[in-house]
Design a protein around this motif. Structure first.
Motif, short mmCIF file in Angstrom:
data_model
loop_
_atom_site.label_atom_id
_atom_site.label_comp_id
_atom_site.label_asym_id
_atom_site.label_seq_id
_atom_site.Cartn_x
_atom_site.Cartn_y
_atom_site.Cartn_z
N GLU A 125 0.83 -1.21 0.00
CA GLU A 125 0.00 0.00 0.00
C GLU A 125 0.86 1.25 0.00
O GLU A 125 0.61 2.20 -0.73
CB GLU A 125 -0.93 0.01 1.22
CG GLU A 125 -1.85 1.23 1.24
CD GLU A 125 -2.88 1.16 2.35
OE1 GLU A 125 -3.73 2.06 2.39
OE2 GLU A 125 -2.83 0.22 3.15
N SER A 126 1.90 1.28 0.83
CA SER A 126 2.81 2.43 0.87
C SER A 126 3.85 2.28 -0.24
O SER A 126 4.32 1.18 -0.53
CB SER A 126 3.52 2.51 2.22
OG SER A 126 2.59 2.79 3.25
N THR A 128 7.58 3.36 -1.78
CA THR A 128 8.88 3.78 -1.26
C THR A 128 9.86 4.01 -2.40
O THR A 128 9.94 3.20 -3.34
CB THR A 128 9.46 2.71 -0.31
OG1 THR A 128 8.54 2.49 0.76
CG2 THR A 128 10.79 3.15 0.27
N VAL A 133 8.77 7.76 1.76
CA VAL A 133 7.64 6.84 1.82
C VAL A 133 6.35 7.63 1.65
O VAL A 133 6.13 8.64 2.34
CB VAL A 133 7.60 6.07 3.16
CG1 VAL A 133 6.38 5.16 3.22
CG2 VAL A 133 8.88 5.27 3.36
N ASP A 135 2.15 7.24 1.64
CA ASP A 135 1.01 6.41 2.01
C ASP A 135 -0.25 7.02 1.40
O ASP A 135 -0.74 8.04 1.90
CB ASP A 135 0.88 6.33 3.53
CG ASP A 135 -0.22 5.37 3.99
OD1 ASP A 135 -1.16 5.13 3.20
OD2 ASP A 135 -0.16 4.88 5.12
N TYR A 159 2.92 11.17 -6.04
CA TYR A 159 2.22 9.88 -6.19
C TYR A 159 2.37 9.35 -7.61
O TYR A 159 2.69 8.17 -7.83
CB TYR A 159 0.75 10.07 -5.82
CG TYR A 159 -0.06 8.80 -5.69
CD1 TYR A 159 0.53 7.55 -5.52
CD2 TYR A 159 -1.45 8.85 -5.72
CE1 TYR A 159 -0.22 6.40 -5.38
CE2 TYR A 159 -2.22 7.71 -5.58
CZ TYR A 159 -1.60 6.48 -5.42
OH TYR A 159 -2.35 5.34 -5.29
#
Length: 223
Positions: A125-126, A128, A133, A135, A159
């Protein structure tokens, strides 16, 4: 995350658009199958939410047409049709998920994030990259374990970069991630946001590929 919502019910569509926007999505909304097919053929979306019972062209026909045309956008079918044969048909012709109305807004958002992660080959989900990082569910970013405050546009841009880590993205592609219909885009908007990300996250994360675009490196470059 920029998505297309295809829903002919005005009350439901307006509510979903407003709710998803509050959860950080950028939502374009169309109300018939012909408009949906046109948008999905010509525009770039991270995912689509598709009703089946649509005017002008049924959702099943829309899904069939875009898959035959090679459009690979993840599609979540959201419909009142709960019969097993309907589910099987939609999934077999290219739907990535199938949910029955009504659905909790937060579950819908989680399913969309999951579809997009899978489409980009991301299992966690996260996201890196180097010491950063992101989320998506918490709408948070950290660097070396320390929270970093980003504007909405900066978060959306990061993102997009992290989903496409180690891939070069053009300015036009980045603009499609950042802006919905009717939003004016200043000529240097992407460059300004990238400058701000570099200032907050360091210069080693996002690199310029001259004449082509920009790339976020998952691993830092060694001197």
């Amino acid at each position: 995350m920029h998505i297309l919502l295809v829903e002919d019910d005005p009350l439901l569509g307006d509510g979903l658009r407003a709710g998803l926007r509050q959860l950080g999505f950028r939502v374009d909304w169309v109300r018939d199958g012909q408009a949906a097919e046109s948008e999905l053929r010509t525009q770039s979306y991270a995912a689509a939410v598709l009703d089946l019972g649509l005017p002008l062209k049924d959702g099943i026909d829309v899904l069939t047409a875009i898959r035959r045309a090679g459009v690979s956008v993840p599609v979540l079918v959201m419909t009142a049709r709960d019969a097993v044969p309907d589910r099987i048909k939609a999934l077999d012709i290219g739907a990535d998920d199938y949910v029955i109305k009504p659905i909790d807004l937060h579950e819908l958002a989680a399913r969309l994030r999951s579809l997009v992660r899978r489409a980009y080959g991301q299992s966690q989900e996260s996201l890196t990259a180097q010491d950063v990082v992101l989320d998506p569910a918490a709408h948070s970013v950290s660097k070396n374990g320390e929270a970093v405050a980003l504007s909405t546009r900066e978060f959306d841009l990061l993102y997009a970069f992290m989903l496409n880590a180690d891939r070069v993205l053009s300015r036009e592609q980045l603009e499609q991630h950042l802006y919905s219909w009717g939003q004016e885009v200043e000529s240097n908007a992407v460059e300004v946001h990238i400058h701000n990300l570099r200032r907050k996250l360091g210069n080693g994360l996002i690199h310029t590929v001259r004449g082509v675009g920009y790339i976020l490196l998952r691993e830092s470059q060694k001197p």
